[in-house]
Motif scaffolding. Sequence first.
Motif, short mmCIF file in Angstrom:
data_model
loop_
_atom_site.label_atom_id
_atom_site.label_comp_id
_atom_site.label_asym_id
_atom_site.label_seq_id
_atom_site.Cartn_x
_atom_site.Cartn_y
_atom_site.Cartn_z
N THR A 16 0.80 -1.23 0.00
CA THR A 16 0.00 0.00 0.00
C THR A 16 0.84 1.28 0.00
OG1 THR A 16 -0.16 -0.08 2.43
CG2 THR A 16 -1.93 -1.12 1.15
N GLN A 17 2.01 1.25 0.66
CA GLN A 17 2.83 2.45 0.80
C GLN A 17 4.13 2.42 -0.01
OE1 GLN A 17 3.38 3.26 5.00
NE2 GLN A 17 1.21 2.99 5.46
N GLY A 18 4.51 1.24 -0.47
CA GLY A 18 5.70 1.13 -1.32
C GLY A 18 7.01 1.06 -0.59
N GLN A 19 7.02 1.16 0.73
CA GLN A 19 8.26 1.03 1.49
C GLN A 19 7.94 0.79 2.96
OE1 GLN A 19 10.67 4.56 1.59
NE2 GLN A 19 9.00 5.90 2.23
N VAL A 20 8.92 0.29 3.68
CA VAL A 20 8.82 0.11 5.13
C VAL A 20 10.10 0.65 5.74
CG1 VAL A 20 8.87 -1.59 6.99
CG2 VAL A 20 7.27 -1.87 5.11
N LEU A 25 8.48 1.58 12.09
CA LEU A 25 7.60 0.45 12.36
C LEU A 25 7.86 -0.12 13.75
CD1 LEU A 25 5.40 -1.35 11.22
CD2 LEU A 25 7.17 -2.85 10.30
N ALA A 26 9.11 -0.15 14.18
CA ALA A 26 9.43 -0.63 15.52
C ALA A 26 8.77 0.24 16.58
CB ALA A 26 10.95 -0.66 15.72
N GLU A 27 8.82 1.57 16.38
CA GLU A 27 8.19 2.49 17.33
C GLU A 27 6.68 2.30 17.34
OE1 GLU A 27 9.53 6.30 16.07
OE2 GLU A 27 11.51 6.10 17.01
N GLU A 28 6.10 2.13 16.16
CA GLU A 28 4.65 1.95 16.06
C GLU A 28 4.19 0.68 16.78
OE1 GLU A 28 1.37 0.84 12.62
OE2 GLU A 28 3.19 1.89 12.03
N LEU A 29 4.96 -0.40 16.65
CA LEU A 29 4.57 -1.69 17.23
C LEU A 29 5.09 -1.90 18.64
CD1 LEU A 29 5.03 -4.02 14.12
CD2 LEU A 29 2.97 -2.84 14.89
N GLY A 30 5.93 -0.97 19.12
CA GLY A 30 6.47 -1.10 20.46
C GLY A 30 7.44 -2.27 20.60
N THR A 31 8.21 -2.51 19.53
CA THR A 31 9.20 -3.59 19.56
C THR A 31 10.55 -3.02 19.18
OG1 THR A 31 9.65 -5.84 18.81
CG2 THR A 31 8.83 -4.29 17.15
N SER A 32 11.58 -3.84 19.15
CA SER A 32 12.91 -3.34 18.86
C SER A 32 13.17 -3.31 17.35
CB SER A 32 13.96 -4.24 19.52
OG SER A 32 13.98 -5.51 18.91
N GLU A 33 14.11 -2.45 16.94
CA GLU A 33 14.51 -2.42 15.54
C GLU A 33 15.15 -3.74 15.14
OE1 GLU A 33 16.34 1.01 13.57
OE2 GLU A 33 16.09 2.09 15.47
N ASP A 34 15.85 -4.38 16.06
CA ASP A 34 16.46 -5.68 15.75
C ASP A 34 15.40 -6.70 15.37
OD1 ASP A 34 19.03 -4.86 16.17
OD2 ASP A 34 19.15 -5.58 18.24
N THR A 35 14.25 -6.68 16.04
CA THR A 35 13.16 -7.60 15.72
C THR A 35 12.63 -7.34 14.31
OG1 THR A 35 12.51 -7.83 18.03
CG2 THR A 35 10.84 -8.34 16.37
N ILE A 36 12.42 -6.07 13.99
CA ILE A 36 11.92 -5.72 12.66
C ILE A 36 12.95 -6.08 11.59
CG2 ILE A 36 11.15 -3.85 11.16
CD1 ILE A 36 9.16 -4.62 13.38
N ARG A 37 14.23 -5.81 11.87
CA ARG A 37 15.27 -6.15 10.90
C ARG A 37 15.34 -7.66 10.67
NH1 ARG A 37 18.24 -1.58 13.09
NH2 ARG A 37 19.13 -2.93 14.71
N ARG A 38 15.11 -8.44 11.74
CA ARG A 38 15.09 -9.90 11.57
C ARG A 38 13.92 -10.32 10.68
NH1 ARG A 38 14.46 -11.42 16.56
NH2 ARG A 38 12.23 -11.84 16.37
#
Length: 252
Positions: A16-20, A25-38
């Motif tokens: 829908t947005q063409g990029q992440v 996204l980590a801030e929005e979901l309340g998780t770590s950047e490492d989790t999102i990068r994984r």
Amino acid sequence: MLTTQRKQLILQRLATQGQVLAKALAEELGTSEDTIRRDLRELAQEGKLQRVHGGALPASAAVADLGTRSTVSPADKVALGRAGAAMVKPGQLVLLDGGTTALQVARHLAPDLRATVVTHSPTVAVALAQHTHIDIIMLGGRLYRHSMVNVGAAVIDAATRYRADLFFMGVTGVHPEAGLSTGDGEEADVKRALSARAAETVVLASSEKLMTASAFVIAPVNTLAALVVPSDTAAATVHGFRKLGVSVLSAA
């Protein structure tokens, strides 16, 4: 949020947005950047996205082999091939890349056209053979079977012997920020070398290539003389390229 739910959300955002962006996204979901990068790393390994600095972009569907690509956006490629063929003028020397859209360019050249076409694609050369007034020059090298093109130092060296009017470059990804890209490093090297030998480089981009990225960068999009896109391409997509000074043409 479960891992599967995060990954589904990432793919939805890409659609829908063409990029992440990993940090946002980590801030929005309340998780770590490492989790999102994984998550991004695992999705990239599955071929579902292309990782870039700070996040991800949609992966191109055009990285499949030549046989598979021939079934993707066939109507787009016929229109693009017709538009590309119309750009070729009598007496010109044209560099024609490999791939399914390049084959359509070869098939739509005027039967009475007198020109010279230089290609590193055996399949394109065979398609051109029916055009009796076209001189066909093959650039030899190691055959890369995935795309049915010759690659390597021999191709790049041979290209230095020509000064072309046009180069129709095949790519798998076209993105305003990520530029022109493809799925193989040697292919990217050959494409850059051929572009350097042409007065103008044109990309004929079917819909699955637009706003996507592949692993090997060829050049920025604003190095193109023209980007030809399907007639139903979204206005916002066209505007994004034109903001960079790219001449965007519509294939009827």
